[in-house]
Enzyme design. Structure first.
Site, short mmCIF file in Angstrom:
data_model
loop_
_atom_site.label_atom_id
_atom_site.label_comp_id
_atom_site.label_asym_id
_atom_site.label_seq_id
_atom_site.Cartn_x
_atom_site.Cartn_y
_atom_site.Cartn_z
N ASP A 54 83.73 -22.88 98.61
CA ASP A 54 83.26 -21.59 98.11
C ASP A 54 84.18 -21.03 97.02
O ASP A 54 85.41 -21.14 97.11
CB ASP A 54 83.21 -20.58 99.25
CG ASP A 54 82.19 -20.92 100.33
OD1 ASP A 54 81.83 -22.10 100.46
OD2 ASP A 54 81.77 -19.99 101.05
N HIS A 56 82.91 -17.75 95.28
CA HIS A 56 82.60 -16.33 95.49
C HIS A 56 83.10 -15.41 94.38
O HIS A 56 83.75 -14.39 94.64
CB HIS A 56 83.13 -15.86 96.85
CG HIS A 56 82.25 -16.25 98.00
ND1 HIS A 56 80.92 -15.86 98.08
CD2 HIS A 56 82.48 -16.99 99.10
CE1 HIS A 56 80.39 -16.35 99.18
NE2 HIS A 56 81.31 -17.05 99.82
N ASP A 82 77.99 -21.38 97.05
CA ASP A 82 78.59 -20.04 97.16
C ASP A 82 79.47 -19.73 95.95
O ASP A 82 80.66 -19.43 96.07
CB ASP A 82 79.35 -19.87 98.48
CG ASP A 82 78.42 -19.54 99.65
OD1 ASP A 82 77.19 -19.74 99.51
OD2 ASP A 82 78.90 -19.08 100.69
N HIS A 115 74.63 -18.33 99.82
CA HIS A 115 74.64 -17.15 98.93
C HIS A 115 73.84 -17.37 97.65
O HIS A 115 73.65 -16.41 96.90
CB HIS A 115 76.07 -16.74 98.61
CG HIS A 115 76.69 -15.91 99.68
ND1 HIS A 115 76.77 -14.53 99.63
CD2 HIS A 115 77.24 -16.25 100.86
CE1 HIS A 115 77.35 -14.07 100.72
NE2 HIS A 115 77.64 -15.10 101.49
N HIS A 238 81.65 -23.08 103.48
CA HIS A 238 80.94 -22.08 104.28
C HIS A 238 81.80 -21.26 105.23
O HIS A 238 81.37 -20.21 105.68
CB HIS A 238 79.81 -22.79 105.04
CG HIS A 238 78.77 -21.91 105.66
ND1 HIS A 238 78.23 -20.81 105.01
CD2 HIS A 238 78.15 -21.96 106.87
CE1 HIS A 238 77.33 -20.25 105.81
NE2 HIS A 238 77.27 -20.92 106.93
#
EC number: 3.1.3.16
Length: 305
Positions: A54, A56, A82, A115, A238
């Protein structure tokens, strides 16, 4: 059309944490969708390759990731989803990854995460960020249309499976992933949902997930899945890991987390996993960049997903 696009210029603009003019972003998204349309649900990738978890929206930490692992196209990358939400620079982060994909399509593989969803991004920041930076939601619509084209998994040299979340009780073979219809919003249940949402747990079989989507899956079902499909490792993301990565199930599954000091407050380190031609594993650890910059005054969301 694709030959006329100023891809190098877009890569350079995005590298400076700038977002593109709206019409350029639209063209970039259309170009990347053309490329993703050619990719399998289980996209084959050849080693050597570096696997990332990820991101983000932590743009400056993404730059640190590339500094740690090597720049595209010198290093071949798989990103396990993500890319957006929670961080302050989801738009710039996703734009940069799209620009790299358009410029070097064989050197960067972008997988879908939970996401990469219209519903989730309307809650966890990406929608609001696009609205704030562009003054309308068109950019969000262009980007979320790309989400529907992102592939679900990657297979490295036929031996290492990369997927955002984990396994599904409805999926026993890679061929069952290959036939999933992926060009849609992530469903609330079923195999597509499970690949995005599931988590490994110290159990043997399956349990319902406390996330409300996907499953908890254990050591026995993981070993069976790897045996049936000839795998020696499953890589997934995740879940926040304070140490950057975590092995489970006799080192046959690893969680890779690539957002250091997650949400600018968790204090964790991040990692990327480099595999050489023999699939030897080398984890590279990196920390959040310490630099002075103006942080937008948008509150970060609590960690639920």
């Amino acid at each position: 059309m694709s030959n006329a696009l100023p891809l190098d210029e877009w890569v350079e603009t995005a590298r400076q944490c700038k977002y593109l003019p709206e019409n350029d972003l639209k063209k970039l998204c259309e170009r990347v969708k053309e490329l993703l349309l050619e990719e399998s649900n289980v996209q084959p990738v050849r080693s050597p390759v570096t696997i990332c978890g990820d991101i983000h929206g932590q743009f400056y930490d993404l730059l640190e990731l590339f500094k740690t692992g090597g720049e595209v196209p010198d290093t071949n990358y798989v990103f396990m989803g993500d890319f957006v939400d929670r961080g302050y620079y989801s738009l710039e982060t996703f734009t940069y990854l799209l620009a790299l994909k358009a410029r070097y399509p064989d050197k960067i593989t972008l997988l879908r995460g939970n996401h990469e969803s219209r519903q989730i991004t309307q809650v966890y920041g990406f929608y609001d960020e696009c609205q704030q930076k562009y003054g309308n939601v068109n950019a969000w619509k262009y980007c979320t249309s790309v989400f529907d084209f992102l592939t679900l998994a990657a297979i490295i040299d036929g031996k290492v499976l990369c997927v955002h979340g984990g396994l599904s009780p409805k999926v026993r073979t890679l061929d069952q992933i290959r036939i999933i219809s992926r060009n849609l919003e992530i469903p609330h249940e079923g195999p597509f949902c499970d690949l995005m949402w599931s988590d490994p747990e110290d159990i043997e079989q399956w349990q319902p997930s406390p996330r409300g989507a996907g499953w908890l899956f254990g050591s026995k079902v993981t070993a069976e899945f790897e045996h049936i499909n000839g795998l020696n490792l499953i890589c997934r993301a995740h879940q926040l890991v304070q140490e950057g990565y975590r092995y489970m199930f006799d080192n046959s599954l690893v969680t890779v987390w690539s957002a250091p000091n997650y949400c600018y407050r968790c204090g964790n380190v991040a990692s990327i996993l480099s595999l050489n031609e023999n699939l030897d594993r080398d984890f590279k650890i990196f920390q959040a960049v310490q630099e002075e910059r103006n942080i937008p005054t948008r509150p970060t969301m609590q960690y639920f997903f």
